[in-house]
Design a protein around this motif. Structure first.
Motif, PDB file in Angstrom:
ATOM      1  N   THR A 141       1.221 -10.803  48.874  1.00 34.91           N
ATOM      2  CA  THR A 141       0.398  -9.778  48.228  1.00 34.91           C
ATOM      3  C   THR A 141       0.206  -8.576  49.134  1.00 34.91           C
ATOM      4  OG1 THR A 141      -0.782 -11.458  46.929  1.00 34.91           O
ATOM      5  CG2 THR A 141      -1.843  -9.316  47.177  1.00 34.91           C
TER       6      THR A 141
ATOM      7  N   LYS B 177       1.627  -4.784  48.312  1.00 36.79           N
ATOM      8  CA  LYS B 177       0.735  -3.623  48.247  1.00 36.79           C
ATOM      9  C   LYS B 177       1.190  -2.537  49.219  1.00 36.79           C
ATOM     10  CE  LYS B 177      -3.700  -3.991  48.143  1.00 36.79           C
ATOM     11  NZ  LYS B 177      -3.915  -3.035  47.019  1.00 36.79           N
TER      12      LYS B 177
ATOM     13  N   ASP C 270       2.210   1.224  48.341  1.00 35.85           N
ATOM     14  CA  ASP C 270       1.558   2.333  49.029  1.00 35.85           C
ATOM     15  C   ASP C 270       2.585   3.349  49.525  1.00 35.85           C
ATOM     16  OD1 ASP C 270      -0.840   3.575  50.296  1.00 35.85           O
ATOM     17  OD2 ASP C 270       0.245   3.080  52.147  1.00 35.85           O
TER      18      ASP C 270
ATOM     19  N   GLU D   9      -0.937   2.734  43.832  1.00 36.73           N
ATOM     20  CA  GLU D   9      -1.961   1.799  44.280  1.00 36.73           C
ATOM     21  C   GLU D   9      -2.264   0.800  43.168  1.00 36.73           C
ATOM     22  OE1 GLU D   9      -6.556   1.760  46.045  1.00 36.73           O
ATOM     23  OE2 GLU D   9      -5.477   3.650  45.756  1.00 36.73           O
TER      24      GLU D   9
ATOM     25  N   LYS E 111      -5.426  -5.809  44.245  1.00 33.83           N
ATOM     26  CA  LYS E 111      -4.862  -7.019  44.829  1.00 33.83           C
ATOM     27  C   LYS E 111      -4.698  -8.118  43.786  1.00 33.83           C
ATOM     28  CE  LYS E 111      -6.210  -8.113  48.935  1.00 33.83           C
ATOM     29  NZ  LYS E 111      -7.017  -8.578  50.090  1.00 33.83           N
TER      30      LYS E 111
ATOM     31  N   VAL F 190      -1.465  -7.614  41.768  1.00 43.12           N
ATOM     32  CA  VAL F 190      -0.271  -7.949  42.538  1.00 43.12           C
ATOM     33  C   VAL F 190      -0.115  -9.455  42.652  1.00 43.12           C
ATOM     34  CG1 VAL F 190       0.875  -7.733  44.771  1.00 43.12           C
ATOM     35  CG2 VAL F 190      -0.390  -5.789  43.825  1.00 43.12           C
TER      36      VAL F 190
END
Length: 449
Positions: A143, A147, A151, A156, A159, A162
């Motif tokens: 995860t 992320k 990014d 964005e 969490k 994802v």
């Protein structure tokens, strides 16, 4: 438990797609008859598969962390450790595969009947517990790097989103294994194969951008440097003892059964272990180690994980090759391991409760591993990996010893027991593997307590 029950095969290929299996055996007989080994290897490549499943399991968050640590602290000096560790694992797995192809028997049943029920239960419990607990770092790191990739591209995502995407994708890939046909199983293995090759390519790109010190690389592989510090010795023994996990001793024979492999597949089995299990592991861990040696070790930078490495690489090799490529490689490691941990839970529970690898029971069993999704949101309690590691460190040498005993059991293998000089060499290699795993276990237990 009857002998017929002991020797029943997994009804995934042989009962559902027998014609396809027969065609594969005919093709394999033609390949085995080729006079030159490179001609046989060319034919074997398209039939390999179970070894990729093992690579997908062992190349996870733990492998990434150990390779990063070795490279950032010791440079190129410990490059020899992972190849030696995996080579010893391949030796043991060659014996496990030999037993499976000769007897076609389910190992859990063999442990229960020919060794002792308590050993079978302890083995199964350890594998199940490990597959759940070690799913935690796969979700946590997977995860995080996902992320980080988002990014980089300016997107964005929460969490939770994802983590759920990883769960859904992992479940879809894992459940494809339980559809029962030869094509479904081959598709599963090929998906893992191409994801692993992509991962290796990512790390290789980073290494090409940072450069290779060929002289130091040669020394790292062939001088067998052993640091004088206690920390260095601990790292070496820990890597030697843990390159092959107890989960893999359970998973490997069942992937062979699921494919319907038998005595005609002996040559393919050895090729598969070398090219699909040994090489991807050695290449991936070596590339990560050298990339970290070129950048972090050379600059005296200390990092705690793959994300830190990706950020540290950015000013040296650029945004794309630094964060995006390295993080994608780590994500591939975590995702493939995540999928196979689910598969193992399905295998273990199907053996303990005697249901087949398809349908609702199988799917529910695989989902047990996904308790580990909490790892994306909460740090593991410090005592949890300690307890699991203690059980697994004890079980790993026990599992090796059990397979060693079976390898030399004439009542089990009959005339297929290795004899003479070949048998002596093989037994010596197996004993060495047992001793190394035991030494690694002792060192890790001492470091824990």
């Amino acid at each position: 438990m009857s002998e017929e029950d002991l020797r029943r095969g997994l009804p995934m290929v042989e009962e559902r797609d027998p014609e396809a299996l027969n065609r594969e055996v005919e093709l394999l007989n033609d390949i085995n008859a080729r006079p030159h080994f490179w001609q046989r290897w060319q034919g074997y490549w398209g039939l390999s598969g179970p070894g990729w499943v093992q690579s997908a399991l062992t190349l996870g968050a733990g492998s990434a962390g150990s390779a990063i640590f070795a490279g950032s602290v010791f440079g190129y000096k410990l490059l020899w450790v992972q190849p030696v560790a995996m080579l010893l694992g391949v030796v043991m797995f060659a014996a496990i595969g030999h037993q499976l192809l000769v007897t076609r028997a389910r190992p859990y049943d063999v442990f229960w009947k020919r060794l002792h029920p308590s050993i079978a239960l302890f083995w199964g419990f350890n594998v199940l517990l490990a597959s759940i607990v070690w799913q935690l770092p796969q979700y946590s790191l997977g995860t995080a790097v996902a992320k980080d990739i988002l990014d980089v591209v300016g997107f964005e995502a929460p969490k939770v989103v994802v983590a759920l995407v990883l769960l859904v994708l992992g479940t879809a890939v894992c459940w494809s294994y339980g559809r029962g046909s030869r094509n479904a199983i081959r598709l599963f293995e090929r998906m893992l194969k191409y994801m692993l090759l992509t991962m290796v390519a990512c790390f290789l790109l980073v290494l090409f951008k940072t450069g290779i010190d060929w002289g130091e690389m040669f020394k790292g592989y062939f001088t067998f440097h052993i640091p004088r510090s206690r920390e260095g010795v601990t790292v070496i023994l820990g890597q030697l003892g843990a390159a092959v996990g107890v989960n893999m001793t359970f998973l490997y024979p069942y992937t062979l059964l699921a494919r319907g492999w038998r005595s005609e597949h002996k040559g393919l089995k050895n090729f598969d272990l070398g090219t699909s299990m040994f090489l991807p592991f050695v290449l991936a861990t070596s590339f990560v180690t050298m990339a970290c040696a070129n950048t972090l070790f050379a600059r005296g930078i200390e990092v705690s994980g793959p994300i830190d490495v990706a950020h540290a690489l950015e000013p040296l090799v650029g945004l794309t090759f630094g964060r995006l490529i390295f993080s994608f490689g780590v994500l591939s490691m975590c995702f493939t391991t995540l999928v196979v941990e689910m598969l193992i839970c399905g295998f273990v529970l199907s053996e303990m409760f005697r249901f087949e690898l398809h349908g609702r029971a199988y799917k529910a069993a695989t989902m047990l591993a996904n308790i580990g999704i909490v790892g994306a949101f909460y740090q593991m309690p410090f005592w949890l990996p300690v307890i699991v590691s203690s059980f697994n460190l004890l079980m790993m040498p026990v599992a090796y010893i059990c397979f060693f005993v079976l390898q030399n059991s004439r009542s089990y293998l009959g005339d297929e027991v290795s004899r003479g000089f070949k048998g002596a060499v093989w037994n010596a290699a197996l004993v060495l593997a047992i001793l190394v795993v035991a030494a690694g276990a002792v060192v890790k237990v001492m470091s824990i307590f």
